[in-house]
Write an enzyme that holds these catalytic residues in place. Structure first.
Site, PDB file in Angstrom:
ATOM      1  N   CYS A 296       0.865  -1.173   0.000  1.00 34.89           N
ATOM      2  CA  CYS A 296       0.000   0.000   0.000  1.00 34.89           C
ATOM      3  C   CYS A 296       0.905   1.227   0.000  1.00 34.89           C
ATOM      4  CB  CYS A 296      -1.003   0.001   1.153  1.00 34.89           C
ATOM      5  SG  CYS A 296      -0.325   0.188   2.802  1.00 34.89           S
TER       6      CYS A 296
ATOM      7  N   CYS B 199      -2.308   1.349  -4.200  1.00 36.74           N
ATOM      8  CA  CYS B 199      -1.087   2.042  -4.634  1.00 36.74           C
ATOM      9  C   CYS B 199      -1.088   2.294  -6.133  1.00 36.74           C
ATOM     10  CB  CYS B 199       0.167   1.294  -4.203  1.00 36.74           C
ATOM     11  SG  CYS B 199       0.442  -0.299  -4.968  1.00 36.74           S
TER      12      CYS B 199
ATOM     13  N   CYS C 105       3.249   0.026  -8.309  1.00 38.05           N
ATOM     14  CA  CYS C 105       3.804  -1.295  -8.027  1.00 38.05           C
ATOM     15  C   CYS C 105       4.294  -1.924  -9.327  1.00 38.05           C
ATOM     16  CB  CYS C 105       2.742  -2.185  -7.386  1.00 38.05           C
ATOM     17  SG  CYS C 105       3.381  -3.791  -6.894  1.00 38.05           S
TER      18      CYS C 105
END
Length: 143
Positions: A20, A94, A98
């Site tokens: 996150c 996120c 990522c």
């Protein structure tokens, strides 16, 4: 509740990375639940794309209420190496920060962010994460 359906076969000790933004709430709770509930059968990591200075105190309190102590945890920076070393990567808000690598299972759990919230608001998020993690354990360990 977010889906964990159709995970591919993974090694005898699969590894899961929870991501996150701040690694101070959702990913910390998920990692703690998976560590607690899987009993060593899963390697667990968590990280954030922009880690906070500390884990959210309301998150620490909410987890203590269910007997899991995360007071000593610290937010960690997300690295490409952590993603590459994980069989399953679960993001929690996120977005595109990522990295994605072939051969990894990527899931996105859409959960409310506990940042800036009191323990009363964190409890339902904690409970939703626990439910997701329980489903994940079944999927990961049975392939």
């Amino acid at each position: 509740m977010p889906s964990t359906a159709s995970l591919p076969s993974v090694p005898s000790v699969p590894s899961v990375l929870f991501v996150c933004v701040h690694n101070a709430g959702r990913s910390q709770m998920a990692a703690a639940f998976l560590t607690h509930l899987a009993g060593g059968r899963v390697e667990v990591r968590s990280a954030g794309s922009a880690p906070a200075d500390q884990v959210n105190p309301a998150v620490v309190e909410a987890m203590a209420e269910v007997g899991i102590d995360i007071a000593a945890e610290t937010p960690k920076i997300l690295t490409a190496e952590a993603v590459q070393a994980s069989d399953v990567v679960i993001t929690m808000g996120c977005g595109d920060t990522c990295p994605v690598f072939p051969g990894r299972t990527h899931l996105d759990w859409r959960l409310d962010d506990p940042a800036g919230q009191g323990v009363e608001a964190v409890r339902p998020i904690r409970d939703a994460i626990e439910g997701c993690v329980r489903g994940l354990i079944s999927d990961v360990l049975t392939g």
